[in-house]
Enzyme design. Sequence first.
Site, PDB file in Angstrom:
ATOM      1  CG  ASN A  40      48.734  80.014  10.319  1.00  0.00           C
ATOM      2  OD1 ASN A  40      48.150  80.303   9.274  1.00  0.00           O
ATOM      3  ND2 ASN A  40      50.030  79.062   9.883  1.00  0.00           N
ATOM      4  CG  HIS A 126      49.483  70.022   6.842  1.00  0.00           C
ATOM      5  ND1 HIS A 126      50.640  69.643   7.253  1.00  0.00           N
ATOM      6  CD2 HIS A 126      49.811  71.428   6.661  1.00  0.00           C
ATOM      7  CE1 HIS A 126      51.512  70.841   7.336  1.00  0.00           C
ATOM      8  NE2 HIS A 126      50.976  71.699   7.208  1.00  0.00           N
ATOM      9  CD  GLU A 167      44.309  69.477   7.354  1.00  0.00           C
ATOM     10  OE1 GLU A 167      44.175  70.512   7.355  1.00  0.00           O
ATOM     11  OE2 GLU A 167      45.082  69.026   6.576  1.00  0.00           O
ATOM     12  CB  SER A 171      45.907  74.381   6.463  1.00  0.00           C
ATOM     13  OG  SER A 171      46.438  73.775   5.238  1.00  0.00           O
ATOM     14  CG  ASP A 196      46.096  68.247  11.781  1.00  0.00           C
ATOM     15  OD1 ASP A 196      46.318  69.126  12.994  1.00  0.00           O
ATOM     16  OD2 ASP A 196      47.016  68.113  10.895  1.00  0.00           O
ATOM     17  CG  HIS A 199      44.705  75.952  10.227  1.00  0.00           C
ATOM     18  ND1 HIS A 199      45.682  77.155  10.356  1.00  0.00           N
ATOM     19  CD2 HIS A 199      45.246  74.851   9.663  1.00  0.00           C
ATOM     20  CE1 HIS A 199      46.718  76.992   9.414  1.00  0.00           C
ATOM     21  NE2 HIS A 199      46.512  75.681   9.241  1.00  0.00           N
ATOM     22  CE  LYS A 230      49.843  76.066  11.435  1.00  0.00           C
ATOM     23  NZ  LYS A 230      49.529  74.800  10.627  1.00  0.00           N
TER      24      LYS A 230
HETATM   25  C1  PLP Z   1      50.639  73.851  10.377  1.00  0.00           C
HETATM   26  C2  PLP Z   1      49.862  72.552  10.254  1.00  0.00           C
HETATM   27  C3  PLP Z   1      50.673  71.261  10.798  1.00  0.00           C
HETATM   28  C4  PLP Z   1      51.913  71.575  11.262  1.00  0.00           C
HETATM   29  O1  PLP Z   1      52.245  72.033  12.645  1.00  0.00           O
HETATM   30  P1  PLP Z   1      53.527  72.990  12.885  1.00  0.00           P
HETATM   31  O2  PLP Z   1      53.428  73.040  14.335  1.00  0.00           O
HETATM   32  O3  PLP Z   1      53.502  74.176  12.233  1.00  0.00           O
HETATM   33  O4  PLP Z   1      54.614  71.661  12.446  1.00  0.00           O
HETATM   34  C5  PLP Z   1      50.182  70.141  10.599  1.00  0.00           C
HETATM   35  N1  PLP Z   1      48.851  69.914  10.135  1.00  0.00           N
HETATM   36  C6  PLP Z   1      48.194  70.893   9.732  1.00  0.00           C
HETATM   37  C7  PLP Z   1      46.570  70.860   9.316  1.00  0.00           C
HETATM   38  C8  PLP Z   1      48.762  72.097   9.722  1.00  0.00           C
HETATM   39  O5  PLP Z   1      47.921  73.104   9.101  1.00  0.00           O
END
Ligand code: PLP
Length: 382
Positions: A40, A126, A167, A171, A196, A199, A230
């Site tokens: 990522n 997620h 989100e 993802s 969230d 990404h 990421k």
């Molecule tokens: C990867 C991800 C997370 C977690 O984040 P990390 O910093 O890797 O723990 C949370 N939400 C989504 C949508 C993700 O893709």
Amino acid sequence: MNELDALKRQGLLRSLRPVSRPAPPLIEIDGKTLINFSSNDYLGFSQHPALVQAATEALNNYGTGSTASRLVCGSLDLFHEFEETIARLKKTEASLTFANGYATAMGTIPALVGKGDTIILDKLSHACLIDAAKLSGATLRVFPHNDLSKLERLLTTSSGRTLIVTESVFSMDGDLAPLAAIVSLKERFGALLLLDEAHAIGVLGPTGQGLAEGLGLQDQIDFQMGTLGKALGSAGGYLASSREWIDLLINKARSFIYSTAPPPSQAAASLAALNLLQTEEGQAIRAKLKKNISTFNVGRSILDAPSPIVPHLIGDNEAALAASKKLLDAGFLVPAIRFPTVPRGTARLRITLSAAHSSEQIENLSDVLNSIQNPLTSSLAP
Ligand SMILES: *Cc1c(COP(=O)(O)O)cnc(C)c1O
């Protein structure tokens, strides 16, 4: 052991693969150098000199560890500088940083809603959002992916404080949430919205702040969440909101209160990444990622998604593993994603593009992918 045997029979057993020398976009596994289409690290920031230098300076100035929770040992100036920067970029009053995105969700959601409240999630949310929702004790309602009419129906019957969770870039599919419509719904029903941007930060929006920035909706989203792990090439999670909500989190988010603060070098690298994103160099790197996404999508029958995540649906677990192996033999690291990360019967290759890839590497990957039989689409062919 029975559980492991069962996973193996279903083609669902996972194991760790030791790698060495990751140098975007390359990665070395078992002495073999592969082109990495699985990380990522969308901007190749994880080894950018600006981040490495900032982290090194912080190591020299502060040492390796934070030694306690920020509520116990005092709260380092670097974390405050980082949180003020996030708040400024997200156009909120305040923000709070956590060890990672997972801990952000687990700390935040149960602090915001509890028994008697309602949490409404997109079906493809997620794992950390789902786990946090369960932990909260609020009534959990799920709407089919991006289904606005079902979301609306759930909002009419919700009780207590209502939190919608979705989100910006999903993802495993790389598609976007219909954010403007979700914002109108949440305003009509007086619900709260947590978005969230894991990404999307670094990727979408005029200055790389994500989908909310891209649509000019930042000030209408109650909780903007994301990760520095990421596109930003560092580690850590953030939650940006009003001063009052952040003060509540400082008092109630258990993954913040009862956990040692992340290393100071992590905050320094994160801050450097946010700054780099705003420079001319950062803008050029983002433009290169955009160009790589269009190069890869030429001739593919997918929607013109602006995201660097491209799923290549296979369906069957074993077939997805075989396709991933075939790519590995050809010099590409592309993971097979299976249940429970994605729904049963939708095993896929998940390709992630980075600004660090060259056009030639992307075209070569496309050629190999085209030579892999895709059972889902070929069964539709005449
Ligand atoms: C990867 C991800 C997370 C977690 O984040 P990390 O910093 O890797 O723990 C949370 N939400 C989504 C949508 C993700 O893709």
